[in-house]
Design a protein around this motif. Structure first.
Motif, mmCIF file in Angstrom:
data_model
loop_
_atom_site.group_PDB
_atom_site.id
_atom_site.type_symbol
_atom_site.label_atom_id
_atom_site.label_comp_id
_atom_site.label_asym_id
_atom_site.label_seq_id
_atom_site.Cartn_x
_atom_site.Cartn_y
_atom_site.Cartn_z
ATOM 1 N N LEU A 45 8.705 -0.982 -3.562
ATOM 2 C CA LEU A 45 7.639 -0.222 -4.194
ATOM 3 C C LEU A 45 6.343 -0.579 -3.473
ATOM 4 C CD1 LEU A 45 6.738 1.630 -6.587
ATOM 5 C CD2 LEU A 45 6.299 -0.478 -7.865
ATOM 6 N N ASP A 46 5.635 0.427 -3.004
ATOM 7 C CA ASP A 46 4.453 0.199 -2.161
ATOM 8 C C ASP A 46 3.233 -0.108 -3.028
ATOM 9 O OD1 ASP A 46 2.889 -0.029 0.067
ATOM 10 O OD2 ASP A 46 2.779 2.118 0.488
ATOM 11 N N ARG A 47 3.309 -1.262 -3.712
ATOM 12 C CA ARG A 47 2.243 -1.605 -4.658
ATOM 13 C C ARG A 47 2.260 -3.121 -4.874
ATOM 14 N NH1 ARG A 47 3.597 1.107 -9.723
ATOM 15 N NH2 ARG A 47 2.803 3.002 -8.698
ATOM 16 N N CYS A 48 1.216 -3.781 -4.455
ATOM 17 C CA CYS A 48 1.101 -5.205 -4.744
ATOM 18 C C CYS A 48 0.927 -5.391 -6.255
ATOM 19 C CB CYS A 48 -0.085 -5.798 -3.989
ATOM 20 S SG CYS A 48 -0.343 -7.563 -4.327
ATOM 21 N N PRO A 49 1.698 -6.287 -6.892
ATOM 22 C CA PRO A 49 1.583 -6.441 -8.353
ATOM 23 C C PRO A 49 0.304 -7.142 -8.789
ATOM 24 C CG PRO A 49 3.109 -8.050 -7.431
ATOM 25 C CD PRO A 49 2.738 -7.137 -6.317
ATOM 26 N N HIS A 50 -0.506 -7.617 -7.829
ATOM 27 C CA HIS A 50 -1.760 -8.294 -8.170
ATOM 28 C C HIS A 50 -2.852 -7.291 -8.517
ATOM 29 C CE1 HIS A 50 -5.462 -10.675 -6.611
ATOM 30 N NE2 HIS A 50 -5.303 -10.906 -7.912
ATOM 31 N N ARG A 51 -3.282 -6.476 -7.542
ATOM 32 C CA ARG A 51 -4.336 -5.492 -7.788
ATOM 33 C C ARG A 51 -3.895 -4.069 -7.435
ATOM 34 N NH1 ARG A 51 -9.480 -8.015 -7.885
ATOM 35 N NH2 ARG A 51 -9.260 -9.887 -9.159
ATOM 36 N N PHE A 52 -2.591 -3.879 -7.252
ATOM 37 C CA PHE A 52 -2.006 -2.556 -7.019
ATOM 38 C C PHE A 52 -2.444 -1.923 -5.704
ATOM 39 C CE2 PHE A 52 -1.150 -1.549 -11.806
ATOM 40 C CZ PHE A 52 -0.382 -2.701 -11.878
ATOM 41 N N VAL A 53 -2.802 -2.721 -4.724
ATOM 42 C CA VAL A 53 -3.116 -2.208 -3.396
ATOM 43 C C VAL A 53 -1.800 -1.919 -2.675
ATOM 44 C CG1 VAL A 53 -4.090 -2.819 -1.136
ATOM 45 C CG2 VAL A 53 -5.326 -3.381 -3.239
ATOM 46 N N PRO A 54 -1.693 -0.807 -1.938
ATOM 47 C CA PRO A 54 -0.449 -0.515 -1.209
ATOM 48 C C PRO A 54 -0.099 -1.624 -0.212
ATOM 49 C CG PRO A 54 -1.818 1.444 -1.313
ATOM 50 C CD PRO A 54 -2.663 0.310 -1.828
ATOM 51 N N LEU A 55 1.125 -2.121 -0.298
ATOM 52 C CA LEU A 55 1.571 -3.146 0.644
ATOM 53 C C LEU A 55 1.619 -2.618 2.070
ATOM 54 C CD1 LEU A 55 4.413 -4.782 -1.483
ATOM 55 C CD2 LEU A 55 2.191 -5.794 -0.894
ATOM 56 N N SER A 56 1.794 -1.318 2.216
ATOM 57 C CA SER A 56 1.874 -0.729 3.553
ATOM 58 C C SER A 56 0.563 -0.854 4.317
ATOM 59 C CB SER A 56 2.282 0.740 3.473
ATOM 60 O OG SER A 56 1.366 1.476 2.674
ATOM 61 N N LEU A 57 -0.538 -1.204 3.633
ATOM 62 C CA LEU A 57 -1.807 -1.434 4.322
ATOM 63 C C LEU A 57 -1.862 -2.820 4.945
ATOM 64 C CD1 LEU A 57 -4.380 0.125 1.811
ATOM 65 C CD2 LEU A 57 -3.405 1.154 3.864
ATOM 66 N N GLY A 58 -0.898 -3.649 4.587
ATOM 67 C CA GLY A 58 -0.866 -5.015 5.079
ATOM 68 C C GLY A 58 -0.154 -5.145 6.414
ATOM 69 N N ALA A 59 0.505 -6.287 6.596
ATOM 70 C CA ALA A 59 1.125 -6.580 7.897
ATOM 71 C C ALA A 59 2.463 -7.269 7.708
ATOM 72 C CB ALA A 59 0.197 -7.465 8.731
ATOM 73 N N ARG A 60 3.358 -7.056 8.659
ATOM 74 C CA ARG A 60 4.588 -7.823 8.743
ATOM 75 C C ARG A 60 4.257 -9.228 9.202
ATOM 76 N NH1 ARG A 60 9.581 -5.852 9.910
ATOM 77 N NH2 ARG A 60 10.058 -8.055 9.697
ATOM 78 N N VAL A 61 4.898 -10.209 8.584
ATOM 79 C CA VAL A 61 4.722 -11.599 9.018
ATOM 80 C C VAL A 61 6.099 -12.218 9.184
ATOM 81 C CG1 VAL A 61 2.443 -11.886 7.979
ATOM 82 C CG2 VAL A 61 4.482 -12.358 6.611
ATOM 83 N N GLY A 72 -3.855 -11.638 0.812
ATOM 84 C CA GLY A 72 -2.953 -12.456 1.622
ATOM 85 C C GLY A 72 -1.686 -12.903 0.928
ATOM 86 N N LEU A 73 -1.371 -12.375 -0.245
ATOM 87 C CA LEU A 73 -0.095 -12.695 -0.890
ATOM 88 C C LEU A 73 1.037 -12.159 -0.027
ATOM 89 C CD1 LEU A 73 -1.020 -11.724 -4.561
ATOM 90 C CD2 LEU A 73 -0.877 -14.041 -3.622
ATOM 91 N N GLU A 74 2.125 -12.919 0.074
ATOM 92 C CA GLU A 74 3.251 -12.515 0.898
ATOM 93 C C GLU A 74 4.472 -12.242 0.027
ATOM 94 O OE1 GLU A 74 3.926 -15.321 4.026
ATOM 95 O OE2 GLU A 74 1.854 -15.196 4.771
ATOM 96 N N PHE A 75 5.178 -11.164 0.361
ATOM 97 C CA PHE A 75 6.332 -10.732 -0.419
ATOM 98 C C PHE A 75 7.558 -10.654 0.473
ATOM 99 C CE2 PHE A 75 2.605 -9.388 -2.631
ATOM 100 C CZ PHE A 75 2.905 -9.583 -3.970
#
Length: 347
Positions: A45-61, A72-75
């Motif tokens: 689900l493209d939604r960080c459970p913290h503030r509901f920002v799309p995870l797809s805006l982040g980065a692969r680590v 900077g939360l990592e899932f």
């Protein structure tokens, strides 16, 4: 409402390269797709459970994780938060996003969005897209049509429109009086149209050494609930065996984006008759791709989108449509979908 306990096409495998994240909206839910370090497809689900920002805006680590761009939360690919860089690093139980079952088959990434356990054995069979010595493959393509998936399924289950909307390409006045039958099976429907001794349309003239000749032609559309279709169309000499003619197996794979927009994936495999000129294969493959995209994007889509706009304008008080003999397939489709939705609601 959507049937959710089913497999839906998410994207062609070629659309999901290693190292990238692809965001799609499917069944009104935002989903992010990526591949793990072993190359396997995954979906969250493209939604960080913290503030509901799309995870797809982040980065692969490293470690098969996504880092949220905001804090900077990592899932992990199981959806659980695996790293909190703040304070004492505590991770609350609610720090989890949904991970969806996915499977990759026949060049397509499939997703299961329901609550019931996924059933891999019910993934629609598009094995013909693997090709073979007697088949030429078109491009694997996708467009977004601004209409509900049910309107597109009805369009495909009523191929009588080919004589008018696709006049000259897929049909003509001579193909209107087709012999039609509808057969229901466990997972869907088959609508068959048989058109004997008719002028060959442009679709088959493209591949034939004798354009304009008369042929026996068939259109068999197979629907597997909720949104997977295969069109078996072909032409052979009048009175001839089907195995001696041209045959196209067309994949029409629909996934609702929203209630009024649909991802339309399509591809085809052309079986060439014995003795064809192999030197023409590349040209034929390109032409098949071009004709199909033109028919769907320039002919079907504008009409179906206009239909959707009128339905929205009419609203819930719109009168029921007049029904004709050619509507047997679409009517049965609607009935079967209503039954599936009712079963899911009761479960």
């Amino acid at each position: 409402m959507y049937v959710r306990n089913a497999w839906y096409a998410a994207l062609w495998s070629q659309e999901l390269p290693a190292g990238q994240m692809i965001a799609r909206t499917l069944l009104d839910e935002p989903v992010v797709f990526l591949r793990d370090d072993a190359g396997r497809a995954a979906a969250l689900l493209d939604r960080c459970p913290h503030r509901f920002v799309p995870l797809s805006l982040g980065a692969r680590v490293p470690g098969d994780r996504i880092r949220c761009v905001y804090h900077g939360l990592e899932f992990g690919l199981d959806g659980a938060c695996a790293h909190n860089p703040h304070g004492n690093g505590r991770i609350p139980p609610a720090a989890r996003t949904r991970a969806y079952p996915v499977a990759e088959r026949h060049g397509m990434v499939w997703i299961w969005m329901g609550e019931a356990a996924a059933t891999p054995e019910t993934i629609p069979d598009y094995g013909f897209l693997e090709g073979g010595p007697d088949f030429l493959l078109s491009a694997r393509d996708r467009i977004v049509i601004r209409a509900g998936a049910e309107l597109i399924v009805e369009n495909l289950l009523d191929l009588s429109h080919a004589s008018f909307l696709h006049d000259g390409i897929l049909g003509s006045a001579a193909t209107v009086a087709a012999q039609t039958e509808v057969a229901q099976h466990e997972r869907g429907l088959t609508v068959r149209r048989w058109m004997p001794n008719v002028p060959s349309p442009r679709l088959f003239d493209t591949f034939s050494e004798h354009p304009g000749r008369r042929v026996d032609m068939w259109f068999d559309m197979n629907w597997q609930a909720p949104c997977a279709l295969v069109n078996d169309v072909g032409a052979t000499d009048p009175g001839g065996d089907r195995s001696r003619g041209y045959r196209i197996l067309g994949a029409h794979i629909l996934t609702p984006e929203t209630a009024t927009t649909t991802h339309y994936h399509f591809a085809a495999a052309l079986r060439v008759p014995p003795g064809h000129d192999a030197a023409q294969d590349a040209r034929i493959g390109r032409t098949l791709s071009e004709i199909r995209r033109y028919a769907f994007e320039q002919q079907d889509a504008p009409v179906i989108e206009a239909q959707q706009r009128e339905l929205l304008r009419a609203g819930p008080d719109a009168p029921r449509p007049a029904l004709f003999e050619i509507d047997a397939g679409p009517v049965r489709y609607r009935r079967m979908m209503d039954e599936m939705l009712a079963r899911e609601t009761r479960a």
